[in-house]
Design an enzyme around this catalytic site. Structure first.
Site, mmCIF file in Angstrom:
data_model
loop_
_atom_site.group_PDB
_atom_site.id
_atom_site.type_symbol
_atom_site.label_atom_id
_atom_site.label_comp_id
_atom_site.label_asym_id
_atom_site.label_seq_id
_atom_site.Cartn_x
_atom_site.Cartn_y
_atom_site.Cartn_z
ATOM 1 N N GLY A 185 0.779 -1.233 0.000
ATOM 2 C CA GLY A 185 0.000 0.000 0.000
ATOM 3 C C GLY A 185 0.806 1.276 0.000
ATOM 4 N N HIS A 221 16.183 13.593 -11.939
ATOM 5 C CA HIS A 221 15.569 12.282 -11.760
ATOM 6 C C HIS A 221 14.838 12.191 -10.425
ATOM 7 C CE1 HIS A 221 18.209 10.019 -14.915
ATOM 8 N NE2 HIS A 221 17.061 10.434 -15.420
ATOM 9 N N HIS A 255 24.665 12.233 -18.299
ATOM 10 C CA HIS A 255 23.836 11.251 -17.604
ATOM 11 C C HIS A 255 22.650 10.972 -18.531
ATOM 12 C CE1 HIS A 255 22.214 8.989 -14.359
ATOM 13 N NE2 HIS A 255 21.321 9.869 -13.965
ATOM 14 N N ASP A 299 29.387 8.308 -7.561
ATOM 15 C CA ASP A 299 28.309 7.395 -7.937
ATOM 16 C C ASP A 299 28.813 5.953 -8.021
ATOM 17 O OD1 ASP A 299 26.069 6.206 -9.076
ATOM 18 O OD2 ASP A 299 26.378 7.107 -11.054
ATOM 19 N N HIS A 311 18.132 -0.362 -24.085
ATOM 20 C CA HIS A 311 18.371 0.562 -22.972
ATOM 21 C C HIS A 311 19.867 0.609 -22.699
ATOM 22 C CE1 HIS A 311 18.148 2.513 -19.081
ATOM 23 N NE2 HIS A 311 18.802 1.506 -18.530
ATOM 24 N N SER A 354 22.557 2.330 -19.692
ATOM 25 C CA SER A 354 22.566 2.948 -18.375
ATOM 26 C C SER A 354 23.058 4.385 -18.443
ATOM 27 C CB SER A 354 23.448 2.128 -17.431
ATOM 28 O OG SER A 354 23.566 2.763 -16.178
ATOM 29 N N HIS A 372 24.789 5.436 -15.836
ATOM 30 C CA HIS A 372 25.785 5.424 -14.768
ATOM 31 C C HIS A 372 27.118 4.854 -15.253
ATOM 32 C CE1 HIS A 372 22.720 6.346 -11.704
ATOM 33 N NE2 HIS A 372 21.932 5.609 -12.460
ATOM 34 N N HIS A 407 25.471 6.359 -3.505
ATOM 35 C CA HIS A 407 24.494 5.912 -4.506
ATOM 36 C C HIS A 407 24.652 4.425 -4.819
ATOM 37 C CE1 HIS A 407 24.403 10.318 -6.201
ATOM 38 N NE2 HIS A 407 24.114 10.236 -4.910
#
Length: 576
Positions: free
Chosen positions: A68, A95, A160, A214, A384, A386, A388, A410
């Site tokens: 929930g 983000h 990024h 990061d 896709h 990344s 990073h 991170h």
């Protein structure tokens, strides 16, 4: 190279050990309230003297056991306790895991926000939704230096998966810190903005005391592919599926990805429908600010899709993480009002699942396949890339910045630990690397750096309009209810005589279907009645409320013996 780095660091440490401390003996405190031992919810605070600045304030997505829960945000209690000292909020990029909790932070704290243009635009959408209209917003660009209190903060361009991303150089009178933000080294970015490696190198030559870097992709060898490579894959998909509708699900904040889908659609003479509230908001603000180039008459409303042939339509939608209420999820379950999946549709999920979302994404993929769609996702092809840095890019950053001390950020614990080992391999002394926990206080000066204590930290759950009113106890009860159901026992007795006036009645929800288990319910009532009869015979001095616990214990034992289940039992006893 490692030997030279070690020699250089040894000299730097020797020099620092001679120092008698910074100006006025003050030390910089670095405290992460999010983004350590977890993915998302990134927020770090820097404290020097009477001044505090905040870097980012993000959310995390709820995991499967957070029943929930809509969002997870940081525990801001330490900042609220020191709200008069908070001078500013600096945001690295737009983000959700870096800006999502800003509206919740600003409920209790008044401070200006410094960020680049697109990042501010995305934050403004959130502030408007939360009816926060008196927030001081300061637009900056890469290269700008902002002075607030004892702090000097420089924005440094990085690449990024969203435009306008920046790292930060944070300076106080006796310390220099570099915070990379989320980054990768993309030599062919879609927007044309390159990472400013020269500035990172220049800071390294000047001397950096602490690097925060990061850690998300530290497990992956090599280099992260350029965002442009996804555009090549999209082009192949559009060529292959010329007669089909093409749908692409991605993060709404991934402007570069959205731009490449629009470019392919325009090339193949397709109209583009944007579906999903967050996607529509982002496209609107990015177009207005010039970050998204959309030719006239290309975008159409979802209601207009039916007016075109399949080969004339491309759809960009939310739902790449399998969120139950997202547009793609509702399409997959045939619950979307305007778009229904049909056989032959080409559906591209252009994102990798965030840890904890794997099951939700798999469910959406299965439902799409059942309806005859051709589904392309990260495990099947390069749809896709990344945002990073992988290991070789991280090595470049460490080599350029050459910090005295290092704090990985991170990532989950394994990411932080592995990043520490990478830093050691690059020449940072092991004792100078700090794998921290949320709330740990790292004090750093020209003399040394060490963890000196901790502050309140953790997770706060957002459920609807409630913030923090759902805790671990409530989640435990929700889990209990979801697994074993509920039994409610209701009875009424006369207080003076203890005579049973009504009941016991038993109501079951999520335990058994009562009409098919009448014998079990009758036996359960008899167990309650006998327990009540025993209590009736006890002395008047006995606390009547104990009957609730006795009924719960006896009924729990009976139900477990008969069914091997442990539903939640809630006695409601009325004295008249």
């Amino acid at each position: 190279m490692a030997l030279k780095r070690n020699e250089k660091n040894d000299k730097k440490i020797e020099k620092k050990n001679v120092s008698k401390g910074g100006k006025n003996g003050k030390k910089l405190k670095v405290i992460a309230l999010g983004g350590l031992n977890e993915i998302g919810k990134n927020i770090t605070i820097f404290e020097y003297g009477d001044d505090i600045i905040v870097v980012d304030s993000g959310i995390a997505f709820p995991t499967d056991d957070m029943l929930g829960i809509d969002l997870v945000i940081p525990d801001f209690s330490y900042l609220v306790q020191n709200k008069d000292r908070v001078k500013a909020i600096f945001v690295t990029h737009g983000h959700e895991d870096h800006i999502g909790s800003i509206p919740y932070l600003l409920r209790d704290i008044k401070a200006p926000i410094y960020a680049t243009q697109l990042t501010l635009g995305l934050i403004q959408i959130k502030l408007k939704e939360h009816k926060l209209d008196r927030v001081e917003m300061k637009k900056v660009s890469a290269g700008d230096v902002i002075k607030v209190g004892n702090f000097s903060v420089e924005f440094i361009a990085v690449t990024h998966s969203i435009a306008d991303s920046c790292g930060l150089c944070i300076k106080v009178p006796n310390c220099t810190v570099v915070h990379t933000g989320d980054f990768k080294i993309d030599h062919t970015p879609v927007s044309g903005d390159h990472i400013d490696l020269g500035r990172f190198a220049e800071l390294g030559r000047e001397g950096v005391d602490l690097l925060l870097c990061d850690s998300t992709n530290v497990e992956s060898e090599g280099y992260t592919m350029s965002e442009r490579y996804v555009g090549v894959i999209f082009e192949r998909i559009f060529e292959k599926h010329q007669d089909s509708r093409i749908m692409v699900a991605t993060f709404s904040s991934n402007i570069h990805r959205i731009q490449q889908v629009i470019d392919c659609a325009v090339k193949h003479l397709r109209k583009v429908a944007i579906i999903g509230r967050s996607m529509a908001n982002t496209v609107k603000i990015a177009s207005e600010l010039g970050y998204l180039k959309v030719p006239p008459k290309v975008l159409i409303e979802a209601s207009q899709i039916k007016n075109y042939e399949d080969k004339q339509i491309a759809i960009i939608t939310t739902g790449s993480q399998g969120e139950p209420m997202s547009a793609l999820s509702r399409m997959s379950m045939s619950e979307h009002k305007q778009v229904a999946i049909k056989a032959g549709d080409a559906v591209v999920i252009s994102a990798s699942p965030i840890p904890g979302n794997e099951r939700s994404v798999s469910k959406v993929i299965d439902e799409l396949l059942k309806k005859g769609a051709n589904v392309m996702y990260d495990a099947l092809g390069d749809v896709h890339v990344s945002g990073h840095a992988k290991r070789e890019e991280l090595k470049i950053m460490h080599s350029l910045v050459n910090p005295t001390y290092f704090m990985p950020v991170h990532g989950e614990f394994r990411h932080l630990k592995m990043h520490k080992e990478l830093a050691v391999d690059m020449g940072t002394p092991r004792d100078n690397c700090f794998v921290m926990k949320l709330g740990d206080v790292l004090e750093i000066s020209k003399d040394n750096a060490k963890i000196t204590g901790s502050v309140p930290s953790g997770r706060v759950f957002v459920d609807g309009l409630g913030v923090g009113d759902v805790g671990n106890v409530v989640l435990r009860d929700r889990k209990h209810l979801s697994q074993d159901g509920l039994i409610v026992v209701v009875l009424t007795y006369e207080g003076a005589t203890r005579e049973l006036l009504a009941g016991p009645d038993i109501i079951s929800r999520g335990f058994v279907y009562v009409r098919e288990s009448e014998d079990l319910m009758c036996e359960a009532k008899e167990v309650v009645r006998k327990t009540f009869d025993k209590w009736q015979g006890k002395s008047n001095g006995d606390d009547w409320s104990n009957i609730k616990n006795e009924i719960k214990d006896e009924l729990r034992s009976f139900v477990w013996k008969e069914t091997k289940r442990s539903p939640m039992i809630l006695p409601i006893i009325v004295e008249v």
